[in-house]
Every structure is written in C-alpha cells, then in structure tokens.
Design a protein around this motif. Structure first.
Motif, mmCIF file in Angstrom:
data_model
loop_
_atom_site.group_PDB
_atom_site.id
_atom_site.type_symbol
_atom_site.label_atom_id
_atom_site.label_comp_id
_atom_site.label_asym_id
_atom_site.label_seq_id
_atom_site.Cartn_x
_atom_site.Cartn_y
_atom_site.Cartn_z
ATOM 1 N N PHE A 275 0.879 -1.365 0.086
ATOM 2 C CA PHE A 275 0.112 0.721 -0.126
ATOM 3 C C PHE A 275 0.769 0.849 -0.032
ATOM 4 C CE2 PHE A 275 -4.127 -2.267 2.655
ATOM 5 C CZ PHE A 275 -3.890 -2.995 0.514
ATOM 6 N N PRO A 276 1.897 1.511 0.607
ATOM 7 C CA PRO A 276 2.568 2.220 1.272
ATOM 8 C C PRO A 276 3.314 2.510 -0.767
ATOM 9 C CG PRO A 276 3.071 1.379 2.820
ATOM 10 C CD PRO A 276 2.400 0.009 1.937
ATOM 11 N N PHE A 277 3.596 1.463 -1.036
ATOM 12 C CA PHE A 277 4.118 2.148 -2.752
ATOM 13 C C PHE A 277 3.420 2.553 -3.331
ATOM 14 C CE2 PHE A 277 5.718 0.270 -6.947
ATOM 15 C CZ PHE A 277 6.678 1.236 -7.052
ATOM 16 N N GLY A 278 2.001 1.332 -3.270
ATOM 17 C CA GLY A 278 0.970 2.243 -4.071
ATOM 18 C C GLY A 278 0.327 3.577 -3.990
ATOM 19 N N ILE A 279 0.504 4.235 -3.358
ATOM 20 C CA ILE A 279 -0.223 5.081 -2.789
ATOM 21 C C ILE A 279 0.939 6.701 -3.426
ATOM 22 C CG2 ILE A 279 -0.409 7.084 0.036
ATOM 23 C CD1 ILE A 279 -1.119 4.453 0.805
ATOM 24 N N VAL A 280 1.924 6.432 -3.393
ATOM 25 C CA VAL A 280 2.714 7.439 -3.672
ATOM 26 C C VAL A 280 1.889 7.653 -5.021
ATOM 27 C CG1 VAL A 280 4.889 7.965 -3.973
ATOM 28 C CG2 VAL A 280 4.828 6.255 -2.622
ATOM 29 N N PHE A 281 2.110 6.160 -6.296
ATOM 30 C CA PHE A 281 2.064 7.025 -7.630
ATOM 31 C C PHE A 281 0.715 7.391 -7.381
ATOM 32 C CE2 PHE A 281 5.477 4.192 -6.662
ATOM 33 C CZ PHE A 281 6.568 5.024 -8.508
ATOM 34 N N LEU A 282 -0.359 6.913 -6.863
ATOM 35 C CA LEU A 282 -1.794 6.917 -6.772
ATOM 36 C C LEU A 282 -2.330 8.457 -6.457
ATOM 37 C CD1 LEU A 282 -4.517 5.516 -7.064
ATOM 38 C CD2 LEU A 282 -4.698 5.470 -4.837
ATOM 39 N N VAL A 283 -1.671 9.360 -5.613
ATOM 40 C CA VAL A 283 -2.155 10.963 -5.229
ATOM 41 C C VAL A 283 -1.042 11.410 -6.550
ATOM 42 C CG1 VAL A 283 -1.431 12.248 -3.105
ATOM 43 C CG2 VAL A 283 -1.831 9.723 -2.882
ATOM 44 N N ALA A 284 0.286 11.020 -6.504
ATOM 45 C CA ALA A 284 0.987 11.603 -7.080
ATOM 46 C C ALA A 284 0.231 11.958 -9.386
ATOM 47 C CB ALA A 284 1.920 10.500 -7.684
ATOM 48 N N GLY A 285 -0.142 10.391 -9.488
ATOM 49 C CA GLY A 285 -0.595 10.214 -10.767
ATOM 50 C C GLY A 285 -2.485 11.666 -10.692
ATOM 51 N N LYS A 286 -2.885 11.191 -9.916
ATOM 52 C CA LYS A 286 -4.407 12.863 -9.335
ATOM 53 C C LYS A 286 -3.423 14.032 -9.498
ATOM 54 C CE LYS A 286 -7.494 10.178 -9.665
ATOM 55 N NZ LYS A 286 -8.511 10.348 -10.624
ATOM 56 N N ILE A 287 -2.159 13.964 -9.067
ATOM 57 C CA ILE A 287 -1.903 15.894 -9.329
ATOM 58 C C ILE A 287 -1.127 15.924 -10.247
ATOM 59 C CG2 ILE A 287 -0.121 17.260 -8.042
ATOM 60 C CD1 ILE A 287 0.161 16.025 -5.445
ATOM 61 N N LEU A 288 -1.363 15.438 -11.069
ATOM 62 C CA LEU A 288 -0.582 15.340 -11.864
ATOM 63 C C LEU A 288 -2.083 15.832 -13.203
ATOM 64 C CD1 LEU A 288 2.598 12.754 -12.937
ATOM 65 C CD2 LEU A 288 2.719 15.345 -12.986
ATOM 66 N N ASP A 289 -2.293 14.763 -13.041
ATOM 67 C CA ASP A 289 -4.304 15.430 -14.330
ATOM 68 C C ASP A 289 -5.251 17.058 -13.640
ATOM 69 O OD1 ASP A 289 -3.706 13.021 -15.483
ATOM 70 O OD2 ASP A 289 -4.870 11.541 -13.907
ATOM 71 N N MET A 290 -4.483 16.980 -12.718
ATOM 72 C CA MET A 290 -4.792 18.756 -11.877
ATOM 73 C C MET A 290 -4.979 19.225 -13.029
ATOM 74 S SD MET A 290 -5.202 19.684 -8.413
ATOM 75 C CE MET A 290 -3.335 19.995 -8.253
ATOM 76 N N HIS A 291 -5.739 20.592 -12.941
ATOM 77 C CA HIS A 291 -5.629 21.691 -13.911
ATOM 78 C C HIS A 291 -5.172 23.077 -12.749
ATOM 79 C CE1 HIS A 291 -8.355 20.212 -16.844
ATOM 80 N NE2 HIS A 291 -8.938 19.632 -16.658
ATOM 81 N N ASP A 292 -4.886 23.701 -13.815
ATOM 82 C CA ASP A 292 -3.974 24.762 -12.988
ATOM 83 C C ASP A 292 -4.707 25.333 -11.305
ATOM 84 O OD1 ASP A 292 -2.879 27.029 -12.130
ATOM 85 O OD2 ASP A 292 -3.794 28.209 -13.101
ATOM 86 N N PRO A 293 -3.215 24.530 -10.073
ATOM 87 C CA PRO A 293 -4.205 24.936 -8.593
ATOM 88 C C PRO A 293 -4.829 26.588 -8.448
ATOM 89 C CG PRO A 293 -2.629 23.592 -9.041
ATOM 90 C CD PRO A 293 -2.541 24.305 -11.121
ATOM 91 N N ALA A 294 -3.415 27.559 -9.313
ATOM 92 C CA ALA A 294 -3.968 28.775 -8.708
ATOM 93 C C ALA A 294 -5.205 28.884 -9.004
ATOM 94 C CB ALA A 294 -2.713 29.672 -9.151
ATOM 95 N N HIS A 295 -5.671 29.139 -10.402
ATOM 96 C CA HIS A 295 -6.976 29.028 -10.782
ATOM 97 C C HIS A 295 -7.955 28.606 -9.924
ATOM 98 C CE1 HIS A 295 -9.823 30.416 -13.257
ATOM 99 N NE2 HIS A 295 -10.070 30.041 -13.528
ATOM 100 N N LEU A 296 -8.001 27.156 -9.948
ATOM 101 C CA LEU A 296 -9.155 26.674 -8.565
ATOM 102 C C LEU A 296 -8.930 27.376 -7.559
ATOM 103 C CD1 LEU A 296 -8.376 22.483 -9.644
ATOM 104 C CD2 LEU A 296 -10.122 24.532 -10.608
#
Length: 556
Positions: A275-296
């Motif tokens: 789980f710790p190994f998978g969580i790193v890539f799960l969270v990082a992948g979601k942040i990569l798909d996020m649009h402009d954080p400052a605008h949001l």
C-alpha cells in the motif's frame, strides 16, 4: 557491519531501542502510509513542471492503479462472506435489534451532517460574487428525483445476482424528435429591402420560419458500470439470517463463508505492505491530472474551505461526541486505531475499497466484536455517507448563490431530505456524489448543468469526505458493540447452556443389551459374538424396547 552494530548498541540505550522496535511493530505501516501521501503530493507537484504527455501519466500511475484493483477485488468476497457468516451466528432477536439500531443511527448522523453543511454554507456564503463560466455541458433533461428513488429500490432487489457484481440498474431519458406539421411551418414574412443601385426602390424578400422540432423524452431501462453493492448487501444479509435459522443444515455454507472471510483477511495482511508504494503513485498521478491549482484556488477557495469546515465539525466534533455519549469512552483513543484505514480512504477516495482495511483495524486495534463488525461495516459502506450528504447540501446551496437564487425555508428542508436520501443511493466509489448531485439540484429547480462549476475541485474534496464516511462507519461499529453487548452475551450464554444440556443428555443416552440372564450397556459390552434376546434404549428417564430378534456385536 558488526562494528556499526556495536557502536549503535553503545550509543542508543536499551529503552530507546525497545521503544523504536515497539513503535515500528505497532505503527510502522501507518507511518509509511503517511509518508507515502506526503511523498506523492511533493512528487506530483514536481513532475507538473515537466509537462508529461498523457501516455507518460498513464504509465506513471500504473502502480497506483494496481492498488485500486487489488482493493476492489476484495470487496465482493468480503461483503458476502462477512454478512453471511456474521448474521448466521447471531440470535434472531439480537440481530433484529442490531439492524434497527444501526440503520436508525446511520440515518440520524447523515441528517445531522446535512444540517451542519446547510448552516455553514448559509453563514459563509461562498457563492456570493462568483461568476459562471460561459460554457456549460449539455443542458438536456436529466433523471428526476422519482426515477432516482425508483432506481434505488430496483437496485435493492437485483434481477440477476451475477449481473449485480459488475453493473447496476439505471433509468435513461432518450430524446425523440417529432417533426412539426406542415401547416404550422407555413409562417411567411415579407420584408422590403432597399435596392443597392437605387435606394428609392425596393424589392420584397420572403422569409419562411420553420418552428423548432418538438423533442420528447422517453424513459428507457439501462445499466451503468459499477457493482450493485446495495443489492448484494441485502441478498447476503437475508441469506445470513436464513442460514442461522436453518441450524445444522446451514452449517456447511456458513463454514465456507467463514473460510472465505479468513482468507480475505490473510490476503489483506499480505497486501498491506504494498500500500505505501501504491499510494505514492496514486496521489501523484491525481495531482498530475489536476488543472491549474492557482486558478482553482482563486475561483473555488471559499467553497473548498466551507466543505472542509463542515467535514471537520462533523467528523472531529459531532461524531466523537456521539461515541462518548453512548459509550462513555475516549473516542480519540478509539480513532487512533483507525488511522491506517483513514489514510487508505484519503488515498483511494472509495469507502468500499477501504472496507477490508477498516475491518482489519476494528478487529485488531479497536477490539470490536467480530459478529458486529461483519454486519455494521458492509451496511455502513453502502448506506452511511455522512461526508457525501454534507457535500451535496453545500454544493446545491453554493450553486443557488452563484445563480442569485434565493432559497426559502421549504426549499432548504427539501435539500436536506433529498441530500440524505441521495447519499444512501451513492455507491461507495470515487466521485459517486456527482451523480446523485443531480437529484438534489432538480428537487429545488436548479440547473443541473451548473455541476460543471465544482467538477474541477471535486476529486480533492472526495478524498476528505470518504475519510468522514469511513470514520462514521467505524464509530458506529463501536457504538453498536457497546449497545448490543448484553444481547450478544445473553445469546452466547443461552447457546452455552443448550450445548451443555445436549452434552448431558448425550451422556445419559445409552443402549442396554440383554442376553441370557445378563443386561450390559453397549458402551461396556465386550466385543464378542452372542445371540441376544432384547435390546433397550435408555433416554433420560425413559426406557424403550427395540424388538430385535438377534443382535451380533461384530456387526456394530
């Protein structure tokens, strides 16, 4: 290497070494999971600067996808085996009281969460001063509240159990275009346009206007991808209650369910270290798909703060207060044993996927009775969505504030009731609240297309409200374990007395063999062949004669 070990033993005292060893044994996996979430956030924001392609993002998120698939794989066997084996071992009266108390508590806490969300959004007013974007999604009609309620009832009784494991019933509205009549389309208008060469002269222009086609929507039965958890829970609970009433005839299937349940828990124990190994890539992948954080943050910052404040008040103030009120125990000591499940909920944003971890934490860390955990948790993962209900109420009023739409008291009551009902029908999967959001919006006449205002930030809030959902399920299990303890103790005592009585009767039951002038009990009879005259059965105080002309001990 030996030198380093000796140096370490000299520098670090025995007490410190024992403390570190004990901490790693108890909280090592939890610490790794928390570090994995932090590492995933940092890694995601760092990789955003490289502008990775879509294909690269998919490859990068692959270990996180494996984690989600692993957890979803265990949902079906865990729900069916835990409910069947747990309810079959319960007394009928005790299980009935547990079911009524659990569902009543879940509905009450969900309604309280909706009230908290409504109060906060009316105080903070996050939608004032917001401007809508010019582009929205399709504005066609959507599912009505009546259709959604009927779909919820239909999914409670699936027509095909195999089909319910991978899809659920859904009502679709299909548009059908009906052409208008010819007579209505003959609406001619004459305009006199000035001549380009001679402005004093003009020439007529005929304009025929055809009215828009009449579009009617037809209700068509359809299906949507995703496990019908509600139908499986109701079927498994019914099977468990009936297996308990069948007694010894139902024991083979109960033993199979218990074996499956134990195997699932062993798989979870083995998979926990991935789980710790998978969580790193799960969270990082979601942040990569996020649009402009400052605008949001600039656009939806107050809405984000309002939802988080509501979740904080409900999850860390009201739910622990309810736990302390019913049990008179420290709720935060209980919550400490749930931290691993809360971290997994934050990473996966799925209460159903977190169910195996929640079960493990309750049984091993919190000491909740196995029978109660097997019933309360699967039911809670299906119908107890406190965080989702709070979020839907806040989002509906936020959209009304953006549209400058004043809601009266009756409409607020409608939102509270529909948000409670819609959250029950929300599946325990990521972002299921967006689907049921439509029901809440249409109940008060708000445009469903305005859901696009909050979609961009929903994936972040979904993780926090999943944590509250999981926390509410676990605290409910602790409360039910305290309230129903006497019922289960009485049932266990009655079962022990009945088993003791049956053992006594078995001791008193024997067969007496009479041959010649001797009468010997079968248990004491010598293993020799001999012709017998009479056979008697002694059952307590009753003596029954068995008319057997001949009895050969070698045939026993």
């Amino acid at each position: 290497m030996e030198t380093w070990k000796k140096l370490f033993k000299r520098v670090v005292s025995v007490k410190v070494r024992e403390y570190v060893k004990d901490y790693c044994k108890r909280n090592g996996l939890l610490t790794l999971s928390v570090f994995a979430v932090i590492t995933g956030c940092v890694l995601g924001f760092v990789l955003r600067t490289f502008n990775l392609s879509t294909q690269a993002k998919i490859y990068f998120s692959f270990p996180g996808e494996l984690l989600m698939r692993m957890l979803k794989m265990l949902i079906l066997p865990l729900i069916t085996s835990s409910l069947m084996s747990g309810l079959s071992a319960m007394d009928t009266k005790a299980s009935g009281r547990l079911g009524v108390l659990t569902i009543t508590y879940y509905l009450w806490t969900t309604f309280i969460a909706v009230i908290v969300g409504i109060v906060l959004v009316l105080i903070i007013h996050p939608g004032t001063g917001q401007e809508k974007d010019g582009h929205h999604g399709s504005t066609g009609p959507v599912m009505t509240s009546a259709d959604a309620l009927l779909d919820l009832i239909r999914n409670m009784i699936p027509s095909n159990l195999i089909e319910a494991t991978f899809q659920q019933y859904r009502t679709d509205l299909v548009p059908s275009v009906q052409s208008s009549n010819e007579k209505e389309s003959q609406a001619n208008f004459v305009y006199v346009m000035p001549d380009y060469h001679n402005p004093r002269l003009g020439h007529p222009v005929f304009l025929e206007i055809t009215p828009a086609p009449d579009i009617k929507y037809k209700i068509v039965p359809s299906t949507s991808k995703g496990m019908n958890v509600l139908g499986i829970v109701i079927f498994s609970a019914t099977m468990g209650l009936l297996l308990g009433k069948m007694g010894e005839r139902g024991l083979p299937l109960v033993n199979v369910c218990q074996c499956i349940n134990e195997c699932v828990m062993k798989i979870i124990n083995a998979a926990m270290w991935y789980f710790p190994f998978g969580i790193v890539f799960l969270v990082a992948g979601k942040i990569l798909d996020m649009h402009d954080p400052a605008h949001l943050g600039e656009k939806l910052g107050m809405y984000f703060i309002t939802v988080l404040a509501g979740l904080f008040v409900h999850g860390l103030i009201l739910l622990p207060l309810f736990y302390y009120f019913f049990t008179r125990k420290n709720p935060f000591a209980y919550i400490r044993g749930l931290l691993q499940a809360l971290v997994i909920a934050l990473a996966t944003s799925s209460s159903s996927a977190t169910l195996p971890i929640t079960m493990k934490c309750l049984l091993e860390n919190c000491g909740v009775d196995r029978q109660i955990a097997r019933f309360v948790l699967p039911v809670g993962a299906t119908i107890n969505m406190d965080g989702t209900a709070l979020y839907e109420a806040v989002a509906a009023i936020f959209i009304a504030q953006v549209n400058d739409y004043d809601l009266d008291f009756g409409q607020l009551v409608t939102i509270s009731i529909t948000a409670t009902a819609a959250s029950i029908g929300a599946a325990g999967i990521p972002q299921a609240g967006l689907v049921t959001m439509v029901i809440v919006l249409t109940s008060v006449g708000l445009p469903p297309a305005d859901i696009s205002l909050i979609v961009a930030i929903d994936w972040v809030l979904d993780r926090f409200r999943t944590m509250i959902n999981v926390l509410g399920d676990a605290l409910a299990a602790g409360i039910m374990a305290h309230l129903c303890k006497k019922d289960f103790d009485k049932a266990a005592a009655a079962a022990a007395n009945s088993s003791a009585g049956s053992s006594v009767s078995k001791e008193r039951r024997d067969t007496v063999i009479s041959f010649g002038n001797q009468s010997v009990a079968m248990s004491d009879a010598p293993l020799i062949t001999h012709r017998c005259d009479y056979v008697f059965e002694v059952d307590g105080d009753n003596v029954l004669e068995r008319p057997v002309p001949c009895y050969n001990l070698c045939q026993v």
